[in-house]
Design a protein around this motif. Structure first.
Motif, short mmCIF file in Angstrom:
data_model
loop_
_atom_site.label_atom_id
_atom_site.label_comp_id
_atom_site.label_asym_id
_atom_site.label_seq_id
_atom_site.Cartn_x
_atom_site.Cartn_y
_atom_site.Cartn_z
N MET A 56 0.84 -1.19 0.00
CA MET A 56 0.00 0.00 0.00
C MET A 56 0.89 1.26 0.00
SD MET A 56 -2.43 1.41 3.01
CE MET A 56 -3.20 -0.13 3.38
N LYS A 57 0.75 2.04 -1.04
CA LYS A 57 1.61 3.25 -1.14
C LYS A 57 0.76 4.49 -0.84
CE LYS A 57 4.79 1.31 -4.51
NZ LYS A 57 3.99 0.11 -4.90
N ILE A 58 1.24 5.25 0.14
CA ILE A 58 0.51 6.46 0.54
C ILE A 58 1.36 7.68 0.22
CG2 ILE A 58 -0.48 7.72 2.50
CD1 ILE A 58 -1.11 5.08 3.83
N LEU A 59 0.75 8.65 -0.49
CA LEU A 59 1.40 9.95 -0.67
C LEU A 59 0.93 10.82 0.48
CD1 LEU A 59 2.94 12.17 -2.27
CD2 LEU A 59 0.77 12.64 -3.45
N ALA A 60 1.87 11.24 1.33
CA ALA A 60 1.51 11.99 2.54
C ALA A 60 1.99 13.44 2.43
CB ALA A 60 2.11 11.33 3.76
N ALA B 161 -2.74 11.18 2.10
CA ALA B 161 -2.95 11.51 3.51
C ALA B 161 -2.45 12.93 3.75
CB ALA B 161 -2.19 10.53 4.41
N VAL B 162 -3.12 13.63 4.65
CA VAL B 162 -2.71 15.02 4.92
C VAL B 162 -3.01 15.38 6.38
CG1 VAL B 162 -4.94 16.04 4.20
CG2 VAL B 162 -2.85 17.40 4.06
N THR B 163 -2.17 16.24 6.96
CA THR B 163 -2.42 16.76 8.30
C THR B 163 -3.54 17.79 8.23
OG1 THR B 163 -0.04 16.64 8.63
CG2 THR B 163 -1.32 17.86 10.29
N HIS B 164 -4.59 17.60 9.04
CA HIS B 164 -5.68 18.59 9.00
C HIS B 164 -5.87 19.28 10.35
CE1 HIS B 164 -9.17 16.49 11.07
NE2 HIS B 164 -8.17 15.65 11.17
N ILE C 166 3.54 10.36 16.92
CA ILE C 166 3.64 9.06 17.61
C ILE C 166 4.06 7.97 16.61
CG2 ILE C 166 2.31 7.25 18.77
CD1 ILE C 166 0.64 9.50 20.09
N TYR C 167 3.43 7.97 15.44
CA TYR C 167 3.71 6.91 14.47
C TYR C 167 5.06 7.06 13.78
CZ TYR C 167 -0.41 4.13 15.13
OH TYR C 167 -1.34 3.28 15.68
N ALA C 168 5.76 8.16 14.05
CA ALA C 168 7.15 8.28 13.56
C ALA C 168 7.98 7.13 14.12
CB ALA C 168 7.74 9.61 13.97
N ASN C 169 7.55 6.57 15.26
CA ASN C 169 8.28 5.45 15.88
C ASN C 169 8.11 4.14 15.14
OD1 ASN C 169 9.53 6.38 18.60
ND2 ASN C 169 7.54 7.41 18.48
N TRP C 170 7.19 4.10 14.19
CA TRP C 170 7.00 2.86 13.42
C TRP C 170 7.76 2.90 12.09
CZ3 TRP C 170 3.80 3.80 17.33
CH2 TRP C 170 3.23 2.73 18.00
N LEU C 171 8.27 4.09 11.76
CA LEU C 171 8.96 4.20 10.48
C LEU C 171 10.21 3.34 10.52
CD1 LEU C 171 8.51 7.99 9.74
CD2 LEU C 171 7.54 6.08 8.44
N GLY C 172 10.37 2.51 9.52
CA GLY C 172 11.39 1.47 9.58
C GLY C 172 12.77 1.92 9.22
N VAL D 153 3.24 11.08 8.65
CA VAL D 153 1.81 11.19 8.30
C VAL D 153 1.39 9.95 7.52
CG1 VAL D 153 0.08 12.62 7.10
CG2 VAL D 153 2.06 13.72 8.21
N GLY D 154 2.29 9.49 6.66
CA GLY D 154 2.01 8.27 5.89
C GLY D 154 1.92 7.06 6.80
N ALA D 155 2.78 7.00 7.82
CA ALA D 155 2.74 5.87 8.77
C ALA D 155 1.42 5.89 9.55
CB ALA D 155 3.93 5.96 9.73
#
Ligand code: AMP
Ligand code: MG
Length: 403
Positions: free
Chosen positions: A1-5, A77-80, A116-122, A374-376
């Motif tokens: 799954m490819k997300i443009l964030a 995906a976008v920050t709102h 928070i999800y920055a911690n999941w970035l591999g 944001v993508g994560a």
């Protein structure tokens, strides 16, 4: 799954392509720091205009770096929320337009979720993060100049090598997230993906804001956090005794600490408390500045760690602690966390599960604002069954709690 964030909540214009929530195919960040250094802070109107100038070239570059076209993208995906109104508008209007034109599902993401999800970035990054200063966007993009986020990054990486090794694993639930940014200071309990419960929050200033304000008192350049950290390297962290706020439970208060630094500087200079803060920095010696920076940094980090300790005592079932937001780049905070929380908090108390608490810090490239996070976050929204948002209806919210 490819997300443009896409991220534009404050003074960074960013776009990234993230695959399956972890793999970074591209990550482009245009910072406006060089514009706002001159003013000592962000001017919202100027930030919005700068985002407008940068957003399309940044998105274009993110796709190009990933060697993808719009047809390869599955989601946008976008920050709102939350953030500066004008800044958020540029990112969300762009994302809405692309989602409509390209017929892609759109996810609107809360900025703190992303931190928070920055911690999941591999670690499986296949593309280098591109950081460029604003002001010369076009030439930087053309010349493909690459800058590391700051010179302190390499030094910090060495300092926290023990912590970084934790990044090979993923955080486990339930977990506690310490969100420490320019606008927020919160402890968030997560039972599972995409479930957020605020269990502690600041009653006044955010810790990042406090770093920025203390830096101003000491005459250190914007942004204050990295300046304080740099200046503190030559300082004595026990020279000035600064108070810890008396706030019950897991809430924070940082405005008193900022005032305590102001009063201590005035006292050091033998000046009355009516002396305006902008008159003080010029009268301090370099050593005094370094000692104030070190003493302040020490106290601010101790306050954060103390509350985390209480949160861990309240939640013995927590298996991970994740750090999030700009202040999580701070090396002293990372070292204190590793020393205090990993090596003994629970074992001291005879809890056999002590070793089970894992600490996670975002890679320094992802501690500040960026779009990869944001993508994560969006990936885990998709995986949690969250429905996409209507691109014709999406609104921004300058202030909104994580939920
Ligand atoms: P954010 O709001 O998450 O974009 O983070 C920005 C905030 O993080 C600002 O208040 C910065 O001063 C602060 N910050 C950035 N780097 C550091 C650092 N190394 N130490 C302390 N604060 C920092
Ligand atoms: Mg942020």
């Amino acid at each position: 799954m490819k997300i443009l964030a896409i991220e534009s909540s404050c003074d960074e214009t960013a776009a990234a392509v993230v695959e399956d929530g972890r793999r970074i195919l591209s990550n482009v960040v245009i910072s406006q720091i060089d514009i706002f250094k001159e003013y000592g802070g962000v001017i919202p109107e100027v930030a919005a205009r700068s985002h407008l100038e940068a957003i399309l070239p940044v998105i274009h570059k993110a796709l190009k770096d990933a060697s993808l076209t719009k047809d390869d993208i599955d989601y946008i995906a976008v920050t709102h929320t939350p953030g500066l109104l004008g800044s958020l508008l540029i990112g969300t209007l762009t994302a809405r337009t692309l989602a409509i034109l390209w017929k892609k599902p759109l996810y609107a993401v809360h900025h703190l979720k992303s931190h928070i999800y920055a911690n999941w970035l591999g670690s499986e990054t296949s593309a280098k993060t591109i950081f460029v200063q604003h002001g010369c966007v076009a030439s930087h993009l053309k010349n493909r100049s690459e800058h590391s986020p700051s010179s302190q990054a390499t030094a910090l990486r060495k300092n926290v090598s023990a912590g970084v090794s934790q990044l090979a694993n993923l955080p486990e639930f339930p977990l506690l997230a310490l969100v420490v940014s320019g606008g927020h200071t919160q402890i968030i309990y997560m039972r599972a993906h995409n479930q957020f419960e605020i269990i502690g929050t600041t009653r006044d200033d955010a810790v990042g804001e406090c770093f920025d304000k203390v830096a101003k008192i000491l005459g250190l350049p914007y942004p204050g956090g990295p300046s304080i950290a740099e200046c503190a390297k030559n300082g004595d962290e026990v020279r000035y005794k600064l108070p810890h706020p008396k706030v019950d439970g897991l809430d924070f208060s940082f405005s008193g600490l900022k005032t305590a630094v102001l009063r201590a500087v005035q006292a050091e200079l033998d000046l009355p408390i009516s002396t305006p803060s902008y008159e003080l920095a010029g009268k301090l010696t370099e050593q005094e500045k370094a000692d104030f920076a070190a003493s302040f940094q020490e106290t601010a980090c101790d306050i954060l760690i103390e509350k985390l300790k209480i949160a861990l005592e309240d939640h013995p079932e927590a298996r991970s602690v994740v750090f999030a937001g700009g202040v999580s780049a701070n090396a002293v905070l990372r070292e204190k966390a590793l020393k205090t929380l990993m090596n003994g908090l629970r074992r001291e108390k005879g809890d056999s599960r002590g070793e089970d608490v894992k600490l996670f810090f975002p890679d320094l490239r992802f501690a500040g604002d960026n779009a990869a996070m944001v993508g994560a976050a969006a990936y885990y929204e998709v995986m949690s069954g969250v429905e996409p948002t209507d691109p014709y209806e999406l609104n921004i919210a300058p202030r909104k709690e994580i939920s």
